[in-house]
Design a protein around this motif. Structure first.
Motif, PDB file in Angstrom:
ATOM      1  N   ARG A   1       1.793   1.620  -3.521  1.00 36.85           N
ATOM      2  CA  ARG A   1       0.651   2.084  -4.169  1.00 36.85           C
ATOM      3  C   ARG A   1       0.457   3.623  -4.133  1.00 36.85           C
ATOM      4  O   ARG A   1       0.288   4.486  -5.105  1.00 36.85           O
ATOM      5  CB  ARG A   1      -0.429   1.324  -3.908  1.00 36.85           C
ATOM      6  CG  ARG A   1      -1.786   2.101  -4.481  1.00 36.85           C
ATOM      7  CD  ARG A   1      -3.007   1.771  -3.480  1.00 36.85           C
ATOM      8  NE  ARG A   1      -2.972   2.267  -2.164  1.00 36.85           N
ATOM      9  CZ  ARG A   1      -3.738   2.080  -1.195  1.00 36.85           C
ATOM     10  NH1 ARG A   1      -4.716   1.232  -1.470  1.00 36.85           N
ATOM     11  NH2 ARG A   1      -3.541   2.480   0.035  1.00 36.85           N
ATOM     12  N   ASP A   2       0.685   3.937  -3.019  1.00 36.39           N
ATOM     13  CA  ASP A   2       0.538   5.554  -2.588  1.00 36.39           C
ATOM     14  C   ASP A   2       1.700   6.328  -3.261  1.00 36.39           C
ATOM     15  O   ASP A   2       1.480   7.162  -3.986  1.00 36.39           O
ATOM     16  CB  ASP A   2       0.449   5.877  -1.172  1.00 36.39           C
ATOM     17  CG  ASP A   2      -0.647   5.219  -0.475  1.00 36.39           C
ATOM     18  OD1 ASP A   2      -1.641   4.883  -1.094  1.00 36.39           O
ATOM     19  OD2 ASP A   2      -0.799   5.087   0.570  1.00 36.39           O
TER      20      ASP A   2
ATOM     21  N   ASP B   1      -7.060  -1.551  -1.991  1.00 31.45           N
ATOM     22  CA  ASP B   1      -6.119  -1.885  -0.825  1.00 31.45           C
ATOM     23  C   ASP B   1      -5.192  -3.148  -1.182  1.00 31.45           C
ATOM     24  O   ASP B   1      -5.786  -3.793  -2.195  1.00 31.45           O
ATOM     25  CB  ASP B   1      -6.717  -2.088   0.302  1.00 31.45           C
ATOM     26  CG  ASP B   1      -7.046  -0.791   1.002  1.00 31.45           C
ATOM     27  OD1 ASP B   1      -6.526   0.205   0.609  1.00 31.45           O
ATOM     28  OD2 ASP B   1      -8.024  -0.703   1.954  1.00 31.45           O
TER      29      ASP B   1
ATOM     30  N   GLU C   1       0.790  -1.201   0.023  1.00 35.43           N
ATOM     31  CA  GLU C   1      -0.024   0.031   0.112  1.00 35.43           C
ATOM     32  C   GLU C   1       0.864   1.300  -0.128  1.00 35.43           C
ATOM     33  O   GLU C   1       0.396   2.360  -0.712  1.00 35.43           O
ATOM     34  CB  GLU C   1      -1.195  -0.123   1.209  1.00 35.43           C
ATOM     35  CG  GLU C   1      -2.133  -1.207   0.771  1.00 35.43           C
ATOM     36  CD  GLU C   1      -2.725  -1.663   1.941  1.00 35.43           C
ATOM     37  OE1 GLU C   1      -2.697  -1.183   3.288  1.00 35.43           O
ATOM     38  OE2 GLU C   1      -3.621  -2.534   1.850  1.00 35.43           O
ATOM     39  N   ALA C   2       1.948   1.045   0.724  1.00 39.01           N
ATOM     40  CA  ALA C   2       3.038   2.341   0.587  1.00 39.01           C
ATOM     41  C   ALA C   2       3.562   2.453  -0.881  1.00 39.01           C
ATOM     42  O   ALA C   2       3.553   3.776  -1.349  1.00 39.01           O
ATOM     43  CB  ALA C   2       4.140   1.952   1.469  1.00 39.01           C
TER      44      ALA C   2
ATOM     45  N   ARG D   1      -5.416   0.718  -7.714  1.00 37.55           N
ATOM     46  CA  ARG D   1      -5.740   1.964  -6.496  1.00 37.55           C
ATOM     47  C   ARG D   1      -6.188   1.262  -5.376  1.00 37.55           C
ATOM     48  O   ARG D   1      -6.363   1.772  -4.353  1.00 37.55           O
ATOM     49  CB  ARG D   1      -6.824   2.938  -7.133  1.00 37.55           C
ATOM     50  CG  ARG D   1      -6.578   3.875  -7.926  1.00 37.55           C
ATOM     51  CD  ARG D   1      -7.611   4.606  -8.042  1.00 37.55           C
ATOM     52  NE  ARG D   1      -7.257   6.007  -9.143  1.00 37.55           N
ATOM     53  CZ  ARG D   1      -6.803   6.966  -9.063  1.00 37.55           C
ATOM     54  NH1 ARG D   1      -6.303   7.203  -7.880  1.00 37.55           N
ATOM     55  NH2 ARG D   1      -6.389   7.924 -10.076  1.00 37.55           N
TER      56      ARG D   1
ATOM     57  N   TRP E   1       0.878   6.551  -7.320  1.00 34.73           N
ATOM     58  CA  TRP E   1      -0.073   7.349  -7.570  1.00 34.73           C
ATOM     59  C   TRP E   1       0.318   8.986  -7.343  1.00 34.73           C
ATOM     60  O   TRP E   1      -0.122   9.684  -7.974  1.00 34.73           O
ATOM     61  CB  TRP E   1      -1.253   6.994  -6.894  1.00 34.73           C
ATOM     62  CG  TRP E   1      -2.171   5.855  -7.620  1.00 34.73           C
ATOM     63  CD1 TRP E   1      -2.135   4.538  -7.046  1.00 34.73           C
ATOM     64  CD2 TRP E   1      -2.925   5.881  -8.944  1.00 34.73           C
ATOM     65  NE1 TRP E   1      -2.984   3.761  -7.763  1.00 34.73           N
ATOM     66  CE2 TRP E   1      -3.356   4.431  -9.024  1.00 34.73           C
ATOM     67  CE3 TRP E   1      -3.147   6.865  -9.568  1.00 34.73           C
ATOM     68  CZ2 TRP E   1      -3.819   4.290 -10.164  1.00 34.73           C
ATOM     69  CZ3 TRP E   1      -3.689   6.535 -10.838  1.00 34.73           C
ATOM     70  CH2 TRP E   1      -4.154   5.355 -11.080  1.00 34.73           C
ATOM     71  N   GLU E   2       1.211   9.063  -6.147  1.00 31.31           N
ATOM     72  CA  GLU E   2       1.465  10.400  -5.828  1.00 31.31           C
ATOM     73  C   GLU E   2       2.477  10.913  -7.292  1.00 31.31           C
ATOM     74  O   GLU E   2       2.228  12.102  -7.470  1.00 31.31           O
ATOM     75  CB  GLU E   2       2.169  10.411  -4.602  1.00 31.31           C
ATOM     76  CG  GLU E   2       2.334  11.853  -4.003  1.00 31.31           C
ATOM     77  CD  GLU E   2       3.284  11.760  -2.555  1.00 31.31           C
ATOM     78  OE1 GLU E   2       2.733  10.967  -1.827  1.00 31.31           O
ATOM     79  OE2 GLU E   2       4.101  12.638  -2.634  1.00 31.31           O
TER      80      GLU E   2
END
Ligand SMILES: O=P(O)(O)OC[C@H]1O[C@H](O)[C@H](O)[C@@H](O)[C@@H]1O
Length: 447
Positions: free
Chosen positions: A37-38, A233, A34-35, A231, A41-42
């Motif tokens: 993924r973030d 979880d 998830e990190a 996107r 996307w960032e």
């Protein structure tokens, strides 16, 4: 639907006698995924991050202009696609799977003279469109093919050659953009923040595929599904999950990543995947500059064909492979196997269909590998169509991006291919390469 069946990872526990259950691995890795993924996307909004491919499935204006151009190409029966690597492999794979109803595509992605000459002999310049594709606008192989194609068109068509050339390149870099402007050629753009091997859903792939009659809108619709899942979880994030399986396999010694679709129509998909993984993940340095030398070695296979060539090695050879199968659930057409007198020993086949046999072979091979503790998982497509292949390719691009995060490498450059190119320039006497030419002469390297 596109689903992934990870059950054979459990069976094989990712390697001989090691590892834990897949669901536990996934749960343990969830925060890290998830990190990742973030972080992805960032960065997706930053042009320097080279994540522009994330947004291509939403570019409906590009889709429309490509479709409009393709519709207007009356009298074009053949398309000569001049491009290499990321500028060829995606369209080539998808044309093999889905093309056929429009113009015939012919890919020139090598500089061996005989096949190029034979192809030009076969084609009618008046009914052929030349699509030259290069992100950098400088690649020697592509430019060489373009020089030959231009001459071929001009000789046959005189000033009308300009109607038969369409250029796909960077909006600014390279020699193709100014050349197109100078001659008023139609030119499509590869966004600067989309690298070649991630560009199949830009005009690089969409234009030839639209000309070939492929449902390009369907491709993008499928690709959007991969983005939506990227996107989610960890528990619902398929690209993150397959990236994790690949990463764990690498960590546990399965350093070869096999992609084995059970489909002749998908036979060229692994070649596209090979470039995607090899150039993105095969890296000497991580992002902080430490030497790491990472990267799973991608290997192409096709089922059922390679059951009779490579599966022996996969099942009994070194414990160094993760095998990914791609299967589809529905056949567009099927053939029933008739009974035949005198061949009663084949009775188990009578009345079955070819697709039933294909499915049985895929399931049997996956289990046979798991039984020998060889890790494998299966990507299941509902059917082979534009929507599901769009989804699959974008899924694999997302997987690659997630792997870049897990390995902590820049997945969007390819510094290792540059020196070979520079040596080639030196061997051909390109101005500015005199020092390298001298180095090659000292080493006794000759063309
Ligand atoms: O599209 P182009 O700029 O012509 O590049 C074509 C290919 O050549 C290069 O050598 C790169 O290693 C590839 O990543 C790229 O896809």
């Amino acid at each position: 639907m596109l689903q992934v069946d990870f059950s054979n990872l459990d069976a094989s526990r990712i390697g001989p006698d090691q590892g834990v259950e897949w669901s536990r691995e996934l749960e343990a890795a969830a925060p890290r995924l998830e990190a990742a993924r973030d972080a992805l996307w960032e960065r997706a909004g930053d042009p320097a991050a080279m994540l522009g491919w994330v947004h291509l499935p939403e570019a409906t204006d590009v889709l429309r202009s490509v479709q409009r151009f393709a519709l207007a190409q009356e009298g074009v029966r053949d398309v000569l696609v001049l491009g290499i690597g990321g500028s060829a492999l995606g369209a080539k794979a998808l044309d093999a799977a889905l093309g056929g109803s429009g113009a015939r595509l012919h890919f020139v992605d090598n500089v061996e003279p005989e096949p190029v000459a034979a192809l030009l002999d076969r084609l009618d310049p008046a009914a052929t469109l030349v699509n030259v594709i290069s992100k950098s606008g400088t690649t020697a192989e592509t430019m060489a093919a373009f020089l030959i194609a231009l001459d071929w068109l001009r000789r046959a068509l005189g000033p009308r050659w300009k109607d038969r050339v369409v250029v796909t390149t960077d909006p600014e870099r390279g020699v193709l953009r100014p050349y197109a402007e100078r001659h008023g050629l139609v030119a499509f753009e590869i966004p600067p923040d989309v690298g070649g091997r991630f560009s199949v859903f830009s005009p690089v792939g969409l234009l030839p595929l639209a000309l070939a009659g492929v449902d390009v809108a369907g491709l993008l619709a499928g690709a959007r599904m991969a983005g939506a899942l990227a996107r989610a979880d960890a528990a619902g994030n398929l690209p993150a999950q397959t990236a994790l399986a690949q990463y764990l396999a690498w960590r546990k010694g399965q350093r070869i990543s096999v992609l084995m679709p059970y489909s002749t129509r998908l036979a060229l998909l692994p070649a596209w995947f090979v470039q995607l993984h090899a150039e993105s993940l095969g890296k000497a340095y991580d992002r902080s500059g430490s030497r790491v030398h990472v990267g799973p070695t991608p290997l192409a296979a096709v089922g059922a064909t390679d059951q009779h060539a490579q599966v022996q090695l996969f099942r009994e050879g070194p414990f160094d492979k993760l095998v990914v199968f791609v299967r589809h659930q529905q056949a567009d057409r099927d053939l029933t196997l008739p009974a035949e007198e005198g061949l009663e020993e084949l009775g188990y086949l009578f009345g079955k269909s070819l697709f039933q046999l294909l499915r049985a072979e895929a399931a049997a091979t996956a289990h046979a590998l798991a039984e020998a503790r060889r890790p494998n998982y299966t990507i299941v497509l509902e059917q082979i169509d534009a929507y599901h292949l769009g989804w699959l390719l974008q899924h694999l691009m997302w997987q690659t991006a997630f792997l870049g995060e897990l390995f902590d490498v820049n997945a969007f450059d390819q510094p290792g291919v540059e020196l070979g190119k520079r040596y080639t320039y030196a061997l051909l006497g390109r101005p500015g390469y005199e020092e390298l030419a001298a180095e090659l002469a000292r080493a006794g390297v000759e063309p």
